[in-house]
Design an enzyme around this catalytic site. Structure first.
Site, mmCIF file in Angstrom:
data_model
loop_
_atom_site.group_PDB
_atom_site.id
_atom_site.type_symbol
_atom_site.label_atom_id
_atom_site.label_comp_id
_atom_site.label_asym_id
_atom_site.label_seq_id
_atom_site.Cartn_x
_atom_site.Cartn_y
_atom_site.Cartn_z
ATOM 1 N N HIS A 1 0.819 -1.211 0.000
ATOM 2 C CA HIS A 1 0.000 0.000 0.000
ATOM 3 C C HIS A 1 0.847 1.254 0.000
ATOM 4 O O HIS A 1 2.053 1.210 0.270
ATOM 5 C CB HIS A 1 -0.979 0.020 1.186
ATOM 6 N N GLU B 1 -7.880 5.011 10.145
ATOM 7 C CA GLU B 1 -7.429 4.726 8.779
ATOM 8 C C GLU B 1 -8.432 3.931 7.968
ATOM 9 O O GLU B 1 -9.268 3.218 8.518
ATOM 10 C CB GLU B 1 -6.087 3.990 8.830
ATOM 11 N N GLN C 1 -3.887 3.618 1.591
ATOM 12 C CA GLN C 1 -4.242 3.684 3.008
ATOM 13 C C GLN C 1 -4.355 5.161 3.382
ATOM 14 O O GLN C 1 -3.356 5.892 3.318
ATOM 15 C CB GLN C 1 -3.152 3.009 3.851
ATOM 16 N N HIS D 1 3.952 7.340 3.510
ATOM 17 C CA HIS D 1 4.879 6.205 3.462
ATOM 18 C C HIS D 1 4.485 5.237 2.342
ATOM 19 O O HIS D 1 3.379 5.318 1.807
ATOM 20 C CB HIS D 1 4.908 5.459 4.806
ATOM 21 N N GLU E 1 7.525 0.956 5.116
ATOM 22 C CA GLU E 1 6.943 -0.045 6.013
ATOM 23 C C GLU E 1 7.063 -1.423 5.353
ATOM 24 O O GLU E 1 6.945 -1.541 4.137
ATOM 25 C CB GLU E 1 5.458 0.311 6.222
HETATM 26 C C1 MC0 Z 1 9.411 12.209 9.401
HETATM 27 N N1 MC0 Z 1 10.324 12.414 8.435
HETATM 28 C C2 MC0 Z 1 9.877 11.874 7.294
HETATM 29 C C3 MC0 Z 1 8.609 11.336 7.613
HETATM 30 N N2 MC0 Z 1 8.351 11.547 8.927
HETATM 31 N N3 MC0 Z 1 10.409 11.806 6.072
HETATM 32 C C4 MC0 Z 1 9.675 11.196 5.119
HETATM 33 N N4 MC0 Z 1 8.441 10.675 5.348
HETATM 34 C C5 MC0 Z 1 7.878 10.714 6.571
HETATM 35 N N5 MC0 Z 1 6.680 10.198 6.779
HETATM 36 C C6 MC0 Z 1 11.599 13.117 8.563
HETATM 37 C C7 MC0 Z 1 11.363 14.520 9.095
HETATM 38 O O1 MC0 Z 1 11.074 15.423 8.043
HETATM 39 C C8 MC0 Z 1 12.688 14.832 9.759
HETATM 40 O O2 MC0 Z 1 13.618 15.256 8.794
HETATM 41 C C9 MC0 Z 1 13.123 13.482 10.311
HETATM 42 O O3 MC0 Z 1 12.414 12.485 9.531
HETATM 43 C C10 MC0 Z 1 12.743 13.309 11.775
HETATM 44 O O4 MC0 Z 1 11.340 13.498 11.888
HETATM 45 P P1 MC0 Z 1 10.604 13.877 13.265
HETATM 46 O O5 MC0 Z 1 9.126 13.680 13.086
HETATM 47 O O6 MC0 Z 1 11.070 15.180 13.742
HETATM 48 O O7 MC0 Z 1 11.246 12.856 14.224
HETATM 49 P P2 MC0 Z 1 10.906 11.508 14.839
HETATM 50 O O8 MC0 Z 1 12.211 10.807 14.843
HETATM 51 O O9 MC0 Z 1 10.177 11.744 16.121
HETATM 52 O O10 MC0 Z 1 9.867 10.723 13.865
HETATM 53 C C11 MC0 Z 1 10.165 10.287 12.574
HETATM 54 C C12 MC0 Z 1 9.894 8.779 12.443
HETATM 55 C C13 MC0 Z 1 8.521 8.478 13.099
HETATM 56 C C14 MC0 Z 1 9.896 8.411 10.953
HETATM 57 C C15 MC0 Z 1 11.000 7.991 13.155
HETATM 58 O O11 MC0 Z 1 7.503 9.236 12.466
HETATM 59 C C16 MC0 Z 1 8.156 7.012 13.059
HETATM 60 O O12 MC0 Z 1 8.612 6.224 13.885
HETATM 61 N N6 MC0 Z 1 7.287 6.604 12.119
HETATM 62 C C17 MC0 Z 1 6.838 5.211 12.016
HETATM 63 C C18 MC0 Z 1 5.439 5.022 12.553
HETATM 64 C C19 MC0 Z 1 4.382 5.780 11.750
HETATM 65 O O13 MC0 Z 1 4.693 6.647 10.937
HETATM 66 N N7 MC0 Z 1 3.109 5.485 12.053
HETATM 67 C C20 MC0 Z 1 1.949 6.078 11.340
HETATM 68 C C21 MC0 Z 1 1.444 5.185 10.274
HETATM 69 P P3 MC0 Z 1 14.630 16.459 9.059
HETATM 70 O O14 MC0 Z 1 15.381 16.597 7.766
HETATM 71 O O15 MC0 Z 1 13.789 17.632 9.417
HETATM 72 O O16 MC0 Z 1 15.500 15.973 10.200
HETATM 73 S S1 MC0 Z 1 0.747 3.733 10.987
HETATM 74 C C22 MC0 Z 1 0.406 2.683 9.722
HETATM 75 O O17 MC0 Z 1 0.662 2.999 8.618
HETATM 76 C C23 MC0 Z 1 -0.259 1.362 10.128
HETATM 77 C C24 MC0 Z 1 -1.602 1.643 10.708
HETATM 78 C C25 MC0 Z 1 -0.360 0.361 8.983
HETATM 79 O O18 MC0 Z 1 0.125 0.571 7.863
HETATM 80 O O19 MC0 Z 1 -0.972 -0.718 9.208
#
Ligand code: MC0
Length: 152
Positions: free
Chosen positions: A19, A55, A72, A96, A146
């Site tokens: 997705h 979602e 999604q 993502h 993911e």
């Molecule tokens: C953050 N960054 C991204 C981004 N989110 N870059 C591309 N795409 C994204 N979605 C970049 C920011 O711009 C920043 O860049 C750097 O990563 C740090 O971001 P932050 O938000 O300040 O810092 P963190 O470390 O607190 O969080 C980023 C991180 C977090 C990706 C580690 O969002 C995470 O753990 N995500 C995974 C979980 C998730 O997204 N869940 C929601 C979907 P700069 O250059 O400014 O440093 S759940 C889902 O999808 C489930 C339901 C499913 O599929 O079944």
């Protein structure tokens, strides 16, 4: 004899695009856009409190391995969630991509060995009982990635 790896057997175990996740502010409005513009229907809707999202999965097509390719749509349920932070910073848009695998833990291990940061030590619960792991966007060319193993 060549040292080139056999590209027909991917070490990652990833077999398809599962997705594309899209961050939106209003899930119902976003569902209506995809329904009325493209004819995509909602296959599944849920709230995932751990991930902080409400979602909806919209199926685009099925695959012969029993999988599907979906959109999604993700609306945040709380202001400190990853999707809320993303919306604050970037506005609505692609959040993502997710690749399908039949063994998410093995795929994550294989990819982690290539130097990509795996964000989840153990698979978490994803859509419809799937098991998911995220890879750091900074190690994936700016794309939050993911890995997903379906429940079935
Ligand atoms: C953050 N960054 C991204 C981004 N989110 N870059 C591309 N795409 C994204 N979605 C970049 C920011 O711009 C920043 O860049 C750097 O990563 C740090 O971001 P932050 O938000 O300040 O810092 P963190 O470390 O607190 O969080 C980023 C991180 C977090 C990706 C580690 O969002 C995470 O753990 N995500 C995974 C979980 C998730 O997204 N869940 C929601 C979907 P700069 O250059 O400014 O440093 S759940 C889902 O999808 C489930 C339901 C499913 O599929 O079944």
């Amino acid at each position: 004899m060549s040292n080139t790896p056999d590209r027909a057997v991917p070490f990652s175990g990833l077999t398809r695009l599962d997705h594309v996740g899209i961050a939106c502010r209003d899930l119902d409005a976003s569902i209506e856009f995809y329904r009325s513009t493209y004819g995509f229907e909602v296959e599944h809707e849920e709230v995932n409190e751990e991930q902080g999202v409400r979602e909806a999965m919209l199926r685009i097509n099925g695959t012969d391995d029993g999988g599907a390719t979906c959109l999604q749509l993700l609306e945040p349920t709380r202001p400190d969630s990853p999707v809320a932070k993303f919306l604050d910073r970037n506005g609505e848009g692609v959040h993502h991509i997710a690749f399908g695998t039949s063994d998410v833990a093995a795929s994550a291990e294989g990819i982690g060995e290539r130097g990509v940061r795996v964000l989840d030590e153990r698979p978490r619960r994803g859509t419809a009982g799937s098991r998911i792991v995220f890879l750091h966007p900074k190690d994936c060319g700016g794309v939050l990635t993911e890995l997903v193993q379906g429940a079935g």
